[in-house]
Design a protein around this motif. Structure first.
Motif, PDB file in Angstrom:
ATOM      1  N   ALA A 127       1.580 -11.033  53.836  1.00  0.00           N
ATOM      2  CA  ALA A 127       0.479 -10.581  52.980  1.00  0.00           C
ATOM      3  C   ALA A 127       0.131  -9.117  53.222  1.00  0.00           C
ATOM      4  CB  ALA A 127      -0.758 -11.453  53.190  1.00  0.00           C
ATOM      5  N   ARG A 128       1.171  -8.300  53.248  1.00  0.00           N
ATOM      6  CA  ARG A 128       0.971  -6.853  53.415  1.00  0.00           C
ATOM      7  C   ARG A 128       0.263  -6.508  54.730  1.00  0.00           C
ATOM      8  NH1 ARG A 128      -1.105  -5.332  47.311  1.00  0.00           N
ATOM      9  NH2 ARG A 128       0.633  -6.259  46.192  1.00  0.00           N
ATOM     10  N   ARG A 129       0.984  -6.657  55.809  1.00  0.00           N
ATOM     11  CA  ARG A 129       0.546  -6.107  57.099  1.00  0.00           C
ATOM     12  C   ARG A 129      -0.309  -7.013  57.957  1.00  0.00           C
ATOM     13  NH1 ARG A 129      -0.929  -0.309  54.293  1.00  0.00           N
ATOM     14  NH2 ARG A 129       1.157   0.089  53.500  1.00  0.00           N
ATOM     15  N   LEU A 130      -0.171  -8.307  57.848  1.00  0.00           N
ATOM     16  CA  LEU A 130      -0.707  -9.222  58.856  1.00  0.00           C
ATOM     17  C   LEU A 130       0.466  -9.695  59.706  1.00  0.00           C
ATOM     18  CD1 LEU A 130      -3.214 -11.608  57.036  1.00  0.00           C
ATOM     19  CD2 LEU A 130      -3.703  -9.460  58.208  1.00  0.00           C
ATOM     20  N   THR A 131       0.329  -9.638  61.027  1.00  0.00           N
ATOM     21  CA  THR A 131       1.400 -10.155  61.869  1.00  0.00           C
ATOM     22  C   THR A 131       1.545 -11.657  61.619  1.00  0.00           C
ATOM     23  OG1 THR A 131      -0.102 -10.573  63.734  1.00  0.00           O
ATOM     24  CG2 THR A 131       0.979  -8.411  63.639  1.00  0.00           C
ATOM     25  N   PHE A 134      -0.914 -14.054  63.460  1.00  0.00           N
ATOM     26  CA  PHE A 134      -2.300 -13.951  63.000  1.00  0.00           C
ATOM     27  C   PHE A 134      -2.458 -14.529  61.602  1.00  0.00           C
ATOM     28  CE2 PHE A 134      -5.858 -11.256  61.239  1.00  0.00           C
ATOM     29  CZ  PHE A 134      -6.853 -11.947  61.891  1.00  0.00           C
ATOM     30  N   ALA A 135      -1.459 -14.304  60.735  1.00  0.00           N
ATOM     31  CA  ALA A 135      -1.506 -14.866  59.387  1.00  0.00           C
ATOM     32  C   ALA A 135      -1.507 -16.386  59.437  1.00  0.00           C
ATOM     33  CB  ALA A 135      -0.310 -14.367  58.575  1.00  0.00           C
ATOM     34  N   ARG A 136      -0.744 -16.976  60.362  1.00  0.00           N
ATOM     35  CA  ARG A 136      -0.714 -18.430  60.489  1.00  0.00           C
ATOM     36  C   ARG A 136      -2.084 -18.976  60.879  1.00  0.00           C
ATOM     37  NH1 ARG A 136       2.064 -18.767  64.871  1.00  0.00           N
ATOM     38  NH2 ARG A 136       0.267 -19.327  66.147  1.00  0.00           N
ATOM     39  N   ILE A 137      -2.733 -18.320  61.846  1.00  0.00           N
ATOM     40  CA  ILE A 137      -4.051 -18.766  62.308  1.00  0.00           C
ATOM     41  C   ILE A 137      -5.092 -18.612  61.210  1.00  0.00           C
ATOM     42  CG2 ILE A 137      -5.902 -18.264  63.946  1.00  0.00           C
ATOM     43  CD1 ILE A 137      -3.686 -17.355  65.918  1.00  0.00           C
ATOM     44  N   ALA A 138      -5.137 -17.425  60.581  1.00  0.00           N
ATOM     45  CA  ALA A 138      -6.127 -17.170  59.532  1.00  0.00           C
ATOM     46  C   ALA A 138      -5.907 -18.080  58.333  1.00  0.00           C
ATOM     47  CB  ALA A 138      -6.061 -15.707  59.095  1.00  0.00           C
ATOM     48  N   GLY A 139      -4.649 -18.324  57.983  1.00  0.00           N
ATOM     49  CA  GLY A 139      -4.357 -19.182  56.844  1.00  0.00           C
ATOM     50  C   GLY A 139      -4.780 -20.615  57.078  1.00  0.00           C
ATOM     51  N   GLU A 140      -4.508 -21.132  58.264  1.00  0.00           N
ATOM     52  CA  GLU A 140      -4.865 -22.522  58.546  1.00  0.00           C
ATOM     53  C   GLU A 140      -6.380 -22.712  58.578  1.00  0.00           C
ATOM     54  OE1 GLU A 140      -3.828 -26.027  61.818  1.00  0.00           O
ATOM     55  OE2 GLU A 140      -2.610 -24.224  61.678  1.00  0.00           O
ATOM     56  N   LEU A 141      -7.099 -21.765  59.184  1.00  0.00           N
ATOM     57  CA  LEU A 141      -8.559 -21.886  59.247  1.00  0.00           C
ATOM     58  C   LEU A 141      -9.201 -21.694  57.873  1.00  0.00           C
ATOM     59  CD1 LEU A 141      -9.350 -19.939  62.549  1.00  0.00           C
ATOM     60  CD2 LEU A 141      -9.450 -22.410  62.180  1.00  0.00           C
ATOM     61  N   SER A 142      -8.621 -20.827  57.047  1.00  0.00           N
ATOM     62  CA  SER A 142      -9.226 -20.549  55.743  1.00  0.00           C
ATOM     63  C   SER A 142      -9.134 -21.743  54.803  1.00  0.00           C
ATOM     64  CB  SER A 142      -8.551 -19.336  55.097  1.00  0.00           C
ATOM     65  OG  SER A 142      -7.191 -19.605  54.816  1.00  0.00           O
ATOM     66  N   ALA A 143      -8.325 -22.747  55.151  1.00  0.00           N
ATOM     67  CA  ALA A 143      -8.275 -23.956  54.322  1.00  0.00           C
ATOM     68  C   ALA A 143      -9.601 -24.703  54.361  1.00  0.00           C
ATOM     69  CB  ALA A 143      -7.137 -24.855  54.798  1.00  0.00           C
ATOM     70  N   VAL A 171      -5.764 -13.059  52.892  1.00  0.00           N
ATOM     71  CA  VAL A 171      -5.579 -14.507  52.798  1.00  0.00           C
ATOM     72  C   VAL A 171      -5.278 -14.903  51.351  1.00  0.00           C
ATOM     73  CG1 VAL A 171      -6.767 -16.727  52.963  1.00  0.00           C
ATOM     74  CG2 VAL A 171      -6.942 -15.088  54.831  1.00  0.00           C
ATOM     75  N   LYS A 172      -5.918 -14.246  50.378  1.00  0.00           N
ATOM     76  CA  LYS A 172      -5.647 -14.542  48.967  1.00  0.00           C
ATOM     77  C   LYS A 172      -4.218 -14.140  48.605  1.00  0.00           C
ATOM     78  CE  LYS A 172     -10.353 -14.338  47.119  1.00  0.00           C
ATOM     79  NZ  LYS A 172     -11.290 -13.608  46.226  1.00  0.00           N
ATOM     80  N   LEU A 173      -3.759 -12.991  49.105  1.00  0.00           N
ATOM     81  CA  LEU A 173      -2.379 -12.577  48.853  1.00  0.00           C
ATOM     82  C   LEU A 173      -1.400 -13.577  49.453  1.00  0.00           C
ATOM     83  CD1 LEU A 173      -2.514  -8.710  49.468  1.00  0.00           C
ATOM     84  CD2 LEU A 173      -2.034  -9.872  47.313  1.00  0.00           C
ATOM     85  N   MET A 174      -1.710 -14.039  50.654  1.00  0.00           N
ATOM     86  CA  MET A 174      -0.852 -15.019  51.310  1.00  0.00           C
ATOM     87  C   MET A 174      -0.802 -16.311  50.500  1.00  0.00           C
ATOM     88  SD  MET A 174      -0.939 -16.241  55.281  1.00  0.00           S
ATOM     89  CE  MET A 174      -2.695 -16.564  55.229  1.00  0.00           C
ATOM     90  N   SER A 175      -1.932 -16.742  49.974  1.00  0.00           N
ATOM     91  CA  SER A 175      -1.974 -17.944  49.153  1.00  0.00           C
ATOM     92  C   SER A 175      -1.137 -17.771  47.892  1.00  0.00           C
ATOM     93  CB  SER A 175      -3.422 -18.279  48.779  1.00  0.00           C
ATOM     94  OG  SER A 175      -4.213 -18.476  49.935  1.00  0.00           O
ATOM     95  N   ALA A 176      -1.216 -16.586  47.280  1.00  0.00           N
ATOM     96  CA  ALA A 176      -0.427 -16.325  46.070  1.00  0.00           C
ATOM     97  C   ALA A 176       1.067 -16.362  46.380  1.00  0.00           C
ATOM     98  CB  ALA A 176      -0.810 -14.974  45.477  1.00  0.00           C
ATOM     99  N   ASP A 177       1.452 -15.825  47.526  1.00  0.00           N
ATOM    100  CA  ASP A 177       2.867 -15.856  47.920  1.00  0.00           C
ATOM    101  C   ASP A 177       3.340 -17.292  48.137  1.00  0.00           C
ATOM    102  OD1 ASP A 177       2.950 -13.116  47.825  1.00  0.00           O
ATOM    103  OD2 ASP A 177       2.657 -12.834  49.977  1.00  0.00           O
ATOM    104  N   ILE A 178       2.471 -18.126  48.713  1.00  0.00           N
ATOM    105  CA  ILE A 178       2.833 -19.527  48.948  1.00  0.00           C
ATOM    106  C   ILE A 178       3.024 -20.254  47.619  1.00  0.00           C
ATOM    107  CG2 ILE A 178       1.982 -21.726  49.840  1.00  0.00           C
ATOM    108  CD1 ILE A 178       0.662 -20.161  52.099  1.00  0.00           C
TER     109      ILE A 178
END
Length: 235
Positions: A127-131, A134-143, A171-178
């Motif tokens: 999602a453009r520059r999240l390691t 960290f993206a895995r942790i933020a994505g799981e919690l944001s659910a 997180v929104k960009l990551m969701s769109a990629d998923i």
């Protein structure tokens, strides 16, 4: 005869020489900064702060070691040549931000084509520059959390997240990629999902929920369903 309870297993203590050396070094630093009158909580908080600094430094060193200095790199069967201009970007990990500079690369033989940064592909930035960790942790919690709750929990547990607005956008960009890759991800997950022993069948379903429906009514029913107008003056 009374039954005897089995003694509970004690948690395994780390016996690594490295762990003991690090623990001794941290203890020495804490004693120097806080002195003998510090409380148990104060010592733990300072130790956590020191460990966050250490882990941030390791994260930063790892990113800088992954920067490419090659003249030509190959990605997906295509060759990219290094450009003279360099580009800096800020990447966000669980222990804080990292500003890294790296040369841009453009595909050979393509005039004014898009550029890439090998670091982002090598590390697997999300999602453009999240390691990725960290993206895995933020994505799981944001659910289960909104952006404010997510930022607050990350800080409470000792991480150093970016601002709430930036975190929400990533997180929104990551969701769109998923969503774009959901078919591929589902197929890959089915291939590696282990079925528990003894399972004979698997069924899936949805909980019952209300759905609004448009019905064809005859003239009498339609007239009966129409809201009545007040005839007497309202007092």
């Amino acid at each position: 005869m009374a039954s005897r309870k089995k003694p509970k297993k004690q948690p395994k203590k780390p016996n690594s020489e490295l762990v003991r050396k690090l623990a001794a070094m941290i203890k020495q630093k804490v004693d120097e900064q806080l002195g003998p009158d510090a409380t148990f909580e104060q010592r733990r908080d300072l130790e956590a702060e020191l460990m966050r600094d250490v882990l941030w430094q390791r994260e930063d060193d790892d990113l800088r070691e992954s920067v490419s200095e090659a003249d030509v790199v190959e990605v997906g069967g295509r060759r990219y040549a290094r450009l003279s201009q360099r580009s800096s970007a800020t990447y966000h990990g669980r222990w804080g931000p990292h500003t890294i500079e790296e040369a841009l690369y453009r595909e050979l033989g393509v005039h004014n084509g898009p550029t890439i940064k090998p670091l982002e592909l090598c590390v697997g930035m999300i999602a453009r520059r999240l390691t990725p960790d960290f993206a895995r942790i933020a994505g799981e919690l944001s659910a289960d959390l909104n952006s404010r709750e997510l930022e607050n929990i990350l800080r409470v547990v000792g991480m150093r997240p970016p601002s709430r607005s930036l975190l929400e956008k990533r997180v929104k960009l990551m969701s769109a990629d998923i969503v774009e890759d959901v078919d591929m991800l589902e197929a890959a997950s089915r291939a590696v999902e282990a079925i528990p022993p003894g399972v004979a069948s698997i069924s899936c379903g949805l909980d019952r929920f209300s759905v609004r429906m448009a019905e064809q009514l005859d003239a009498d029913l339609a007239e009966a369903a129409r809201p009545k107008r007040r005839l007497a003056e309202y007092v």
